[in-house]
Design a protein around this motif. Structure first.
Motif, PDB file in Angstrom:
ATOM      1  N   ARG A  12       0.852  -1.095  -0.049  1.00  0.00           N
ATOM      2  CA  ARG A  12       0.053   0.052  -0.018  1.00  0.00           C
ATOM      3  C   ARG A  12       0.766   1.232  -0.088  1.00  0.00           C
ATOM      4  O   ARG A  12       0.327   2.213  -0.650  1.00  0.00           O
ATOM      5  N   ARG A  26      -7.301   4.376   4.280  1.00  0.00           N
ATOM      6  CA  ARG A  26      -7.240   3.218   5.302  1.00  0.00           C
ATOM      7  C   ARG A  26      -7.703   3.811   6.586  1.00  0.00           C
ATOM      8  O   ARG A  26      -7.409   4.883   6.980  1.00  0.00           O
ATOM      9  N   SER A 124      -8.047  -2.559   6.988  1.00  0.00           N
ATOM     10  CA  SER A 124      -9.364  -2.131   6.336  1.00  0.00           C
ATOM     11  C   SER A 124     -10.147  -3.201   5.393  1.00  0.00           C
ATOM     12  O   SER A 124     -10.624  -2.815   4.566  1.00  0.00           O
TER      13      SER A 124
END
Length: 254
Positions: A12, A26, A124
């Motif tokens: 990410r 997130r 998440s």
């Protein structure tokens, strides 16, 4: 699990285009690196302390919202503590909630209320019933006099002292937990026009099924066990209302 979370975080970070918008944002990400880490706990702590070394006023709405994972409308010491336990995988984030319909037609024999709560984990991703339980404490004026019919989720009984219903949500997938219910009234319907209010409790377990107070949290407060023993009382996260047709005044023609 820790290695997988670290790998996910690295991916990410490499693709973090906009931490304030989907698909990169997130839960718990205060820093804007598109991941939940201990650094977010640190920044939230600085905000609580009023430190000049971190100014949250310029953050986008999304990142500012991550400073209040407890959803009580303020940033306090409970919030960085919540983020810390979320980093450890012990807490979940509430990604959405609704009690529908907003106005329940109490004269409809089949009318029921539905509580939906969307829950995500530290990455998440949608939480599952494997290690997450979502309960609700429901306040309704007639709850102390009537049982409850649950058509989605399960009935955990009533709280005799408070006169509230205690329900558990069913895992619908993608992090959504749902319970649908109505009073157990002969002939159906809702016996009183009154507010319908719900607190939401999210509880997790470890890989062996164990739990403790670090894994239990009530939004915004509950009089159910184990929260009452910790000194908490009922405080609703969401509410609706039950309405009934107006009764004609005494002596009015039919």
């Amino acid at each position: 699990r820790a290695a997988a979370s670290a790998a996910s975080a690295r991916r990410r970070l490499q693709s973090c285009a906009d931490p304030c918008a989907a698909p990169d944002r997130r839960y718990g990400d205060v820093s804007g690196d598109c991941a939940l880490t201990s650094f977010d706990v640190r920044l939230a702590s600085l905000v609580v302390l009023g430190s000049a070394s971190f100014d949250a006023s310029g953050l986008c709405d999304w990142r500012q919202a991550q400073l209040d994972p407890t959803l009580d409308g303020s940033v306090s010491t409970a919030d960085p503590q919540y983020l810390l336990l979320a980093v450890a995988g012990k807490r979940r984030f509430v990604a959405g909630f609704a009690l529908t319909p907003a106005i329940v037609d109490g004269s409809d024999p089949g009318a029921e209320a539905t509580l939906m709560v969307t829950v995500v984990d530290d990455a998440s991703d949608g939480a599952t019933a494997a290690q997450t339980r979502v309960r609700a404490e429901v306040e309704y004026a007639a709850a102390g006099s009537y049982g409850v019919v649950v058509t989605a989720g399960s009935d955990e009984g009533s709280l005799s002292g408070a006169g509230h219903w205690l329900l558990q949500g069913a895992d619908e997938g993608s992090g959504v937990f749902r319970t649908a219910f109505r009073p157990d009234v002969p002939g159906g319907g809702w016996p009183e026009a009154a507010a319908l209010r719900a607190a939401v409790m999210i509880e997790t377990t470890d890989a062996l099924g164990g739990t403790d107070s670090d894994r239990q949290f009530a939004f915004l407060g509950s009089s159910a066990s184990p929260y009452a023993e910790a000194g908490l009382s009922f405080s609703a996260l969401v509410e609706a209302s039950v309405q009934l047709p107006a009764r004609p005044p005494p002596g009015a023609p039919p």
